[in-house]
Design an enzyme around this catalytic site. Structure first.
Site, PDB file in Angstrom:
ATOM      1  N   ALA A  64      14.114  22.304  14.609  1.00 41.20           N
ATOM      2  CA  ALA A  64      13.760  22.016  15.999  1.00 41.20           C
ATOM      3  C   ALA A  64      14.580  22.925  16.904  1.00 41.20           C
ATOM      4  O   ALA A  64      15.666  23.380  16.520  1.00 41.20           O
ATOM      5  CB  ALA A  64      14.059  20.552  16.302  1.00 41.20           C
ATOM      6  N   GLY A 107      13.883  20.734  10.924  1.00 41.68           N
ATOM      7  CA  GLY A 107      12.434  20.585  11.091  1.00 41.68           C
ATOM      8  C   GLY A 107      11.651  21.644  10.315  1.00 41.68           C
ATOM      9  O   GLY A 107      10.481  21.432   9.986  1.00 41.68           O
ATOM     10  N   GLU A 110      11.347  20.236   6.970  1.00 42.59           N
ATOM     11  CA  GLU A 110      10.381  19.133   7.088  1.00 42.59           C
ATOM     12  C   GLU A 110       8.960  19.673   7.198  1.00 42.59           C
ATOM     13  O   GLU A 110       8.023  19.092   6.655  1.00 42.59           O
ATOM     14  CB  GLU A 110      10.729  18.253   8.300  1.00 42.59           C
ATOM     15  N   GLU A 130      20.910  18.662  10.168  1.00 43.77           N
ATOM     16  CA  GLU A 130      20.976  17.865  11.408  1.00 43.77           C
ATOM     17  C   GLU A 130      22.310  17.160  11.576  1.00 43.77           C
ATOM     18  O   GLU A 130      22.824  17.009  12.681  1.00 43.77           O
ATOM     19  CB  GLU A 130      19.849  16.826  11.429  1.00 43.77           C
TER      20      GLU A 130
HETATM   21  N1  DAK Z   1      17.087  26.251  17.798  1.00 41.19           N
HETATM   22  C1  DAK Z   1      17.188  27.162  18.793  1.00 41.19           C
HETATM   23  N2  DAK Z   1      17.556  28.452  18.607  1.00 41.19           N
HETATM   24  C2  DAK Z   1      17.850  28.838  17.356  1.00 41.19           C
HETATM   25  C3  DAK Z   1      17.757  27.939  16.257  1.00 41.19           C
HETATM   26  C4  DAK Z   1      17.353  26.578  16.529  1.00 41.19           C
HETATM   27  N3  DAK Z   1      17.189  25.652  15.549  1.00 41.19           N
HETATM   28  N4  DAK Z   1      18.097  28.607  15.134  1.00 41.19           N
HETATM   29  C5  DAK Z   1      18.378  29.875  15.526  1.00 41.19           C
HETATM   30  N5  DAK Z   1      18.224  30.012  16.850  1.00 41.19           N
HETATM   31  C6  DAK Z   1      18.412  31.205  17.660  1.00 41.19           C
HETATM   32  C7  DAK Z   1      19.912  31.487  17.882  1.00 41.19           C
HETATM   33  O1  DAK Z   1      20.413  30.695  18.947  1.00 41.19           O
HETATM   34  C8  DAK Z   1      19.882  32.965  18.196  1.00 41.19           C
HETATM   35  O2  DAK Z   1      19.486  33.132  19.532  1.00 41.19           O
HETATM   36  P1  DAK Z   1      20.229  34.228  20.487  1.00 41.19           P
HETATM   37  O3  DAK Z   1      21.673  33.917  20.460  1.00 41.19           O
HETATM   38  O4  DAK Z   1      19.898  35.569  19.827  1.00 41.19           O
HETATM   39  O5  DAK Z   1      19.558  34.042  21.818  1.00 41.19           O
HETATM   40  C9  DAK Z   1      18.755  33.491  17.329  1.00 41.19           C
HETATM   41  O6  DAK Z   1      17.945  32.362  16.995  1.00 41.19           O
HETATM   42  C10 DAK Z   1      19.242  34.110  16.031  1.00 41.19           C
HETATM   43  O7  DAK Z   1      20.087  33.163  15.425  1.00 41.19           O
HETATM   44  P2  DAK Z   1      21.467  33.580  14.699  1.00 41.19           P
HETATM   45  O8  DAK Z   1      22.109  34.706  15.422  1.00 41.19           O
HETATM   46  O9  DAK Z   1      22.232  32.354  14.490  1.00 41.19           O
HETATM   47  O10 DAK Z   1      20.865  34.151  13.337  1.00 41.19           O
HETATM   48  P3  DAK Z   1      21.523  34.157  11.894  1.00 41.19           P
HETATM   49  O11 DAK Z   1      20.562  34.921  11.036  1.00 41.19           O
HETATM   50  O12 DAK Z   1      22.943  34.593  11.946  1.00 41.19           O
HETATM   51  O13 DAK Z   1      21.523  32.602  11.431  1.00 41.19           O
HETATM   52  C11 DAK Z   1      20.530  30.461  11.075  1.00 41.19           C
HETATM   53  C12 DAK Z   1      20.312  31.976  11.207  1.00 41.19           C
HETATM   54  C13 DAK Z   1      19.144  29.826  10.933  1.00 41.19           C
HETATM   55  C14 DAK Z   1      21.365  30.140   9.820  1.00 41.19           C
HETATM   56  C15 DAK Z   1      21.294  29.911  12.315  1.00 41.19           C
HETATM   57  O14 DAK Z   1      20.637  30.415  13.494  1.00 41.19           O
HETATM   58  C16 DAK Z   1      21.306  28.424  12.389  1.00 41.19           C
HETATM   59  O15 DAK Z   1      22.141  27.755  11.767  1.00 41.19           O
HETATM   60  N6  DAK Z   1      20.403  27.829  13.200  1.00 41.19           N
HETATM   61  C17 DAK Z   1      20.390  26.390  13.436  1.00 41.19           C
HETATM   62  C18 DAK Z   1      19.787  25.640  12.261  1.00 41.19           C
HETATM   63  C19 DAK Z   1      19.751  24.145  12.501  1.00 41.19           C
HETATM   64  O16 DAK Z   1      20.792  23.516  12.811  1.00 41.19           O
HETATM   65  N7  DAK Z   1      18.591  23.551  12.383  1.00 41.19           N
HETATM   66  C20 DAK Z   1      18.374  22.109  12.642  1.00 41.19           C
HETATM   67  C21 DAK Z   1      17.948  21.880  14.069  1.00 41.19           C
HETATM   68  S1  DAK Z   1      17.736  20.134  14.434  1.00 41.19           S
HETATM   69  C22 DAK Z   1      13.980  14.028  15.874  1.00 41.19           C
HETATM   70  C23 DAK Z   1      15.183  13.993  15.242  1.00 41.19           C
HETATM   71  C24 DAK Z   1      15.787  15.181  14.896  1.00 41.19           C
HETATM   72  C25 DAK Z   1      15.236  16.383  15.203  1.00 41.19           C
HETATM   73  C26 DAK Z   1      14.045  16.394  15.833  1.00 41.19           C
HETATM   74  C27 DAK Z   1      13.404  15.223  16.139  1.00 41.19           C
HETATM   75  N8  DAK Z   1      13.345  12.800  16.292  1.00 41.19           N
HETATM   76  C28 DAK Z   1      14.113  11.692  16.680  1.00 41.19           C
HETATM   77  C29 DAK Z   1      11.909  12.714  16.347  1.00 41.19           C
HETATM   78  C30 DAK Z   1      15.930  17.627  14.889  1.00 41.19           C
HETATM   79  C31 DAK Z   1      15.641  18.405  13.932  1.00 41.19           C
HETATM   80  C32 DAK Z   1      16.233  19.735  13.737  1.00 41.19           C
HETATM   81  O17 DAK Z   1      15.611  20.528  13.124  1.00 41.19           O
END
Ligand code: DAK
Length: 256
Positions: A64, A107, A110, A130
């Site tokens: 997400a 997500g 998922e 998460e």
């Molecule tokens: N969201 C927003 N931006 C993201 C992102 C994300 N999930 N993942 C990456 N980006 C963006 C980074 O901010 C960066 O943007 P800039 O700084 O260039 O503007 C760009 O993509 C490149 O990222 P990195 O520089 O970090 O790239 P790397 O290759 O070094 O690393 C990475 C890639 C995927 C390992 C890293 O970006 C990362 O760890 N990303 C976050 C992954 C994460 O934490 N995913 C889970 C998100 S939460 C719900 C309950 C829960 C949820 C939804 C609903 N309900 C109650 C219904 C939540 C779910 C989730 O998925």
């Protein structure tokens, strides 16, 4: 520029390519809405018999969009009605194949688990990070993951947020097939073509019964299976397939 690009790589096959490479294909509300709208229309399109979802070489989807969630509360999350977006994929009657390269996190993992078949490149990583953000999965991450890999491996992934490799995911039962990274999409297309060549009613029944039956008591699931199997004996395609076999020719299916 579309956040989800629709392609038709083969007859009866649709491919949806997530197109936010600059954000590792993070699932923003806008991207999810586009994905939902594609799934709703492809579900109804008779000519489409299999759907592939993919990202790019770096990321299938990094989850997400954190930027869009950082400052919102539960009421706004509820108002977004995200389950309608997931529902469009969950209720899609056509087989869905995820072709995963790079990160499939949160997500994104998922989303892959919403597919019926997951083809992963060797470099793919699957995870539910998460917990590191102080939240937890909300689109099936605890339930589908535990059903796919077992509760102990799932718990390890969910509580530490650590991803697993494509090979580990394959061995745990989360991935259907591993390929070299460059072959992931071609392999998914080959699988989609093979499915598209099958009688569509039989394909739809198999998909529905497998999913519905997995969460039902075994006797109920076996009854569901028998009922659906009886039903298929009424199809034109069943007669065509069996006749073609006996006449040593290839069958032509109409989906009736
Ligand atoms: N969201 C927003 N931006 C993201 C992102 C994300 N999930 N993942 C990456 N980006 C963006 C980074 O901010 C960066 O943007 P800039 O700084 O260039 O503007 C760009 O993509 C490149 O990222 P990195 O520089 O970090 O790239 P790397 O290759 O070094 O690393 C990475 C890639 C995927 C390992 C890293 O970006 C990362 O760890 N990303 C976050 C992954 C994460 O934490 N995913 C889970 C998100 S939460 C719900 C309950 C829960 C949820 C939804 C609903 N309900 C109650 C219904 C939540 C779910 C989730 O998925």
């Amino acid at each position: 520029m579309s956040l989800v690009v629709l392609e038709h790589p083969a007859e009866h096959v649709a491919l949806l390519r997530l197109n936010r490479p600059e954000a590792r294909n993070a699932l923003s509300p806008e991207l999810r809405a586009e994905l939902r709208s594609h799934f709703l229309s492809l579900s109804e399109e008779r000519a489409i018999r299999a759907i592939i979802v993919t990202g790019d070489r770096k990321a299938f989807a990094a989850g997400a969009d954190i930027r869009s969630m950082v400052s919102i509360g539960p009421a706004e999350m509820m108002r977004r009605g995200d389950d309608l977006n997931w529902g469009a994929i969950r209720h899609c009657p056509k087989p869905v194949i995820a072709a995963v390269n790079g990160y499939a996190l949160g997500g994104g993992c998922e989303l892959a688990m919403h597919a019926d078949i997951i083809v992963a490149g060797e470099g793919a990583l699957f995870g539910q990070p998460e917990v590191k953000l102080g939240i937890m999965p909300g689109a099936g991450g605890t339930q589908r993951l535990a059903r796919a890999v077992g509760r102990y491996r799932a718990m390890l992934m969910l509580l530490t947020g650590q991803p697993i490799t494509a090979r580990e995911a394959y061995e745990a039962g989360l991935v259907s097939k591993i390929t070299p990274d460059e072959d992931t999409v071609p392999e998914a297309i080959a699988i989609a073509r093979a499915i598209a060549a099958m009688p569509p009613l039989a394909v739809a029944e198999i998909k529905q019964v497998l999913h519905a039956g997995l969460d039902a008591p075994l006797d109920t699931a076996l009854m569901l299976e028998r009922r659906a199997a009886y039903l298929l004996f009424d199809s034109f395609d069943k007669r065509e397939a069996m006749t073609a076999f006996l006449e040593k020719r290839s069958a032509t299916f109409s989906g009736t």
